[in-house]
Write a protein that holds these residues in place. Structure first.
Motif, PDB file in Angstrom:
ATOM      1  N   THR A  58       0.870  -1.124   0.030  1.00  0.00           N
ATOM      2  CA  THR A  58       0.076   0.016   0.116  1.00  0.00           C
ATOM      3  C   THR A  58       0.866   1.140   0.128  1.00  0.00           C
ATOM      4  OG1 THR A  58      -0.047   0.178   2.209  1.00  0.00           O
ATOM      5  CG2 THR A  58      -1.559  -1.386   1.317  1.00  0.00           C
ATOM      6  N   ASP A  59       0.263   2.510  -0.072  1.00  0.00           N
ATOM      7  CA  ASP A  59       1.029   3.561  -0.086  1.00  0.00           C
ATOM      8  C   ASP A  59       1.583   3.989   1.726  1.00  0.00           C
ATOM      9  OD1 ASP A  59      -1.346   3.929   1.102  1.00  0.00           O
ATOM     10  OD2 ASP A  59      -1.693   6.112   0.151  1.00  0.00           O
ATOM     11  N   LYS A  60       1.327   2.785   2.430  1.00  0.00           N
ATOM     12  CA  LYS A  60       1.477   3.272   3.679  1.00  0.00           C
ATOM     13  C   LYS A  60       2.547   1.924   4.236  1.00  0.00           C
ATOM     14  CE  LYS A  60      -2.577   5.519   5.026  1.00  0.00           C
ATOM     15  NZ  LYS A  60      -3.892   5.659   5.768  1.00  0.00           N
ATOM     16  N   ALA A  61       2.510   0.855   3.721  1.00  0.00           N
ATOM     17  CA  ALA A  61       3.348  -0.056   4.297  1.00  0.00           C
ATOM     18  C   ALA A  61       3.857  -1.171   3.013  1.00  0.00           C
ATOM     19  CB  ALA A  61       2.678  -0.944   5.255  1.00  0.00           C
ATOM     20  N   LYS A  79      11.337 -19.157  -1.767  1.00  0.00           N
ATOM     21  CA  LYS A  79      11.967 -18.028  -1.309  1.00  0.00           C
ATOM     22  C   LYS A  79      10.800 -16.958  -1.265  1.00  0.00           C
ATOM     23  CE  LYS A  79      13.701 -16.916  -5.840  1.00  0.00           C
ATOM     24  NZ  LYS A  79      14.592 -16.625  -6.677  1.00  0.00           N
ATOM     25  N   SER A  80      11.033 -15.722  -0.252  1.00  0.00           N
ATOM     26  CA  SER A  80      10.043 -14.788  -0.303  1.00  0.00           C
ATOM     27  C   SER A  80      10.744 -13.387  -0.220  1.00  0.00           C
ATOM     28  CB  SER A  80       9.382 -14.868   1.013  1.00  0.00           C
ATOM     29  OG  SER A  80      10.059 -14.939   2.194  1.00  0.00           O
ATOM     30  N   GLU A  81      10.170 -12.373  -0.556  1.00  0.00           N
ATOM     31  CA  GLU A  81      10.727 -11.258  -0.525  1.00  0.00           C
ATOM     32  C   GLU A  81       9.691 -10.174  -0.488  1.00  0.00           C
ATOM     33  OE1 GLU A  81      12.560 -10.979  -4.509  1.00  0.00           O
ATOM     34  OE2 GLU A  81      10.700  -9.753  -5.449  1.00  0.00           O
ATOM     35  N   SER A  82       9.923  -8.645  -0.058  1.00  0.00           N
ATOM     36  CA  SER A  82       9.045  -7.828   0.293  1.00  0.00           C
ATOM     37  C   SER A  82       8.731  -7.146  -1.096  1.00  0.00           C
ATOM     38  CB  SER A  82       9.622  -6.827   1.188  1.00  0.00           C
ATOM     39  OG  SER A  82      10.805  -6.436   0.699  1.00  0.00           O
ATOM     40  N   ILE A  83       7.533  -6.415  -1.011  1.00  0.00           N
ATOM     41  CA  ILE A  83       7.266  -5.661  -2.094  1.00  0.00           C
ATOM     42  C   ILE A  83       7.391  -4.016  -1.815  1.00  0.00           C
ATOM     43  CG2 ILE A  83       5.233  -4.870  -3.886  1.00  0.00           C
ATOM     44  CD1 ILE A  83       4.134  -8.082  -3.120  1.00  0.00           C
TER      45      ILE A  83
END
Length: 433
Positions: free
Chosen positions: A94-97, A113-117
Motif C-alpha cells: 500500500t502507500d503506507k506499508a 523464497k520470499s521477498e518484500s514488495i
C-alpha cells in the motif's frame, strides 16, 4: 635306574612327536578352510538399476538391482530440486506499508523464497473533480503536474476517495503504464484515447463500466484483461489498437458492441459462451486466422469480420439463424466455413463477397432467403452443396447473380444424373459418381 631314565626319555620323545602331529593337523585344517573360502568367493553380476520409488522435491527415492545369485542391492535417490512456480502476493503493498510475496514450488507447494514488495509510491500532481452527488469522492480529470510514464492512481487524494477516471483524462498523453486502484468503478469515454505509448493497463475488478472510445488508438497496447465487473464491451472501446493481439474476457461479458475491436490485431483471443450478442463490425479488419464463435449467439451482424484478410476458418454455432451483409466480405483466405443448421437468412448484401479462397460451401435446407450478391467475387467457389432438394432451392435462389455448380443432397445414390447429388462420407460432403 638307567632303565627308568631310558623309558622316561622314550616317553618324552613320543609326547613331543604327538604334539608335533597335532600342530600339523591344525595347519592342514587352516589350509583346507582357505581352500574352501577360495571356492566360495563370487563376483556379482548386477542387473540394471530399477527405480522402486521415484524421488520428488520433498522426499528421496529408492532404486534396486539384483545379482543372478539372488542378492539385492538398494540405494537412495537424491531429492529433486524444487520447480519454480509463480510469485504469489501474500500481502499487497500500500502507500503506507510494504507488501510481501513468495515463490512457491509448483510441485509440492513449498515456499522456495520470499521477498518484500516496496511500498507503493503513487503518482502526484494529478488533477481531479469532486463528484456532485457525493462530495467525499472524486474523479481524475487530467495529468496536472504529473510527468510519470507509469501512472499509479491513488485510492485517495486529499482525503477524498477516487472512484472514477473522467472524460479524456489521459487522452493523447505519453504514458506507458497505468495502474488503477480498486476504488475506481467507472472509466469514462476517451479516458485514454490516443495514448500511443500505452503498453500496459491494469483494470481492477471493481470497474463495472468502461465507456466508448476509452482505449481507442492505443497503438502500443498488446494485451488487455477486462475486469470481472463488466457486462459489455462498449462501442469503439479498442478501435484502432493496431497491436492489440489478445483480450482476456471475463465470463461476466454478455455482449460486444459496435466496432469495439475494429482494426485490432486480435489473433489469440477466445470468447466465453456467456456472450450472446455481437454488434456491427466488432471485428472488422482484425488479424484472426481462426475463430470459434460463442455457442449462444443467434446472429452474425453486418461487417462483423469484413476485411479480416488472415481469416482462414470460422466455426459458427448452430444457434445462429442470421448472417448479415458484408459479414465476411473480403476475407480473402477464408476457405473453411460450414453454415449452421438453423440458418434462415443469408440476405445481407455481399455476405461472402470477395472470399476468393472459398471453393465450396454447404447451405442448410432450412434457409428461406439468400441475397443475390451473397457470393459476388468468389471466383473459385465451384460447388454449393445444398442440404435440400432442387425444388426447395428454386424457392430461395431468386435474384442470385452468381451461380456456381449446384448439387443436392441425397442419402442414397440417385438412378439418374447422380453427379448432381451428394452425401456425407465421414462427415465430408461428397458427390455421387
Amino acid at each position: 635306574m638307567k632303565r627308568n631314565i631310558f623309558y622316561t626319555i622314550i616317553l618324552v620323545l613320543v609326547c613331543a612327536l604327538m604334539l608335533s602331529s597335532c600342530g600339523s593337523g591344525d595347519d592342514n585344517s587352516k589350509n583346507a578352510d582357505n581352500d574352501t573360502n577360495k571356492t566360495e568367493s563370487h563376483t556379482h553380476e548386477w542387473s540394471e538399476w530399477e527405480v522402486i520409488k521415484s524421488a520428488t522435491c520433498g522426499e528421496k527415492g529408492q532404486k534396486t538391482r539384483t545379482c543372478e545369485c539372488g542378492k539385492k542391492d538398494t540405494e537412495d535417490i537424491d531429492t529433486l530440486p524444487h520447480t519454480e512456480g509463480e510469485w504469489i502476493v501474500d500481502k499487497a503493498a500500500t502507500d503506507k506499508a510494504e507488501g510481501k510475496r513468495s515463490l512457491k514450488c509448483s510441485v509440492c507447494g513449498k515456499t522456495i523464497k520470499s521477498e518484500s514488495i516496496p511500498e507503493i509510491k503513487h503518482s502526484v500532481g494529478l488533477t481531479y473533480k469532486v463528484v456532485e452527488d457525493d462530495p467525499s469522492t472524486i474523479k481524475i480529470t487530467g495529468m496536472g503536474t504529473c510527468t510519470d510514464k507509469t501512472v499509479i492512481i491513488p485510492e485517495t487524494i486529499d482525503g477524498l476517495k477516487v472512484i472514477g477516471i473522467g472524460v479524456s483524462a489521459f487522452a493523447s498523453k505519453p504514458i506507458e503504464k497505468v495502474i488503477i486502484p480498486e476504488t475506481v468503478t467507472v472509466i469514462h469515454q476517451k479516458a485514454f484515447q490516443g495514448c500511443s505509448a500505452l503498453k500496459t493497463i491494469e483494470i481492477p475488478d471493481s470497474v463495472t463500466r468502461i465507456d466508448q472510445y476509452a482505449f481507442s488508438r492505443c497503438k502500443a497496447l498488446e494485451e488487455v484483461t477486462l475486469s470481472k465487473g463488466l457486462k459489455y464491451v462498449e462501442i469503439y472501446m479498442f478501435q484502432d489498437c493496431t497491436n492489440l493481439k489478445k483480450v482476456n474476457f471475463p465470463d461476466t461479458i454478455t455482449s460486444i458492441r459496435r466496432y469495439a475491436f475494429e482494426n485490432c490485431s486480435l489473433s489469440e483471443t477466445q470468447f466465453p459462451n456467456t456472450i450472446t450478442l455481437l454488434g456491427e463490425g466488432v471485428f472488422r479488419g482484425c488479424s484472426f486466422s481462426s475463430v470459434t464463435l460463442p455457442e449462444n449467439i443467434t446472429s452474425i451482424p453486418g461487417n462483423c469480420f469484413y476485411g479480416c484478410k488472415n481469416l482462414e476458418k470460422i466455426v459458427i454455432p448452430n444457434t445462429v439463424s442470421v448472417i448479415g451483409g458484408n459479414a465476411f466480405n473480403s476475407c480473402v483466405k477464408l476457405s473453411d466455413v460450414t453454415l449452421p443448421e438453423n440458418l434462415k437468412f443469408l440476405n445481407g448484401i455481399q455476405s461472402f463477397a470477395g472470399c476468393t479462397a472459398l471453393t465450396q460451401i454447404v447451405i442448410p435446407a432450412g434457409i428461406t432467403s439468400i441475397s443475390g450478391d451473397t457470393f459476388n467475387g468468389c471466383y473459385d467457389l465451384k460447388t454449393i452443396y445444398y442440404m435440400g432438394t432442387k425444388q426447395e432451392w428454386s424457392a430461395v435462389k431468386d435474384g442470385i447473380t452468381y451461380h456456381p455448380f449446384m448439387v443436392y443432397y441425397s442419402s442414397e445414390k440417385p438412378a439418374e444424373k447422380p453427379q448432381n447429388y451428394w452425401h456425407f462420407v465421414d462427415e465430408i460432403p461428397t458427390k455421387w459418381s
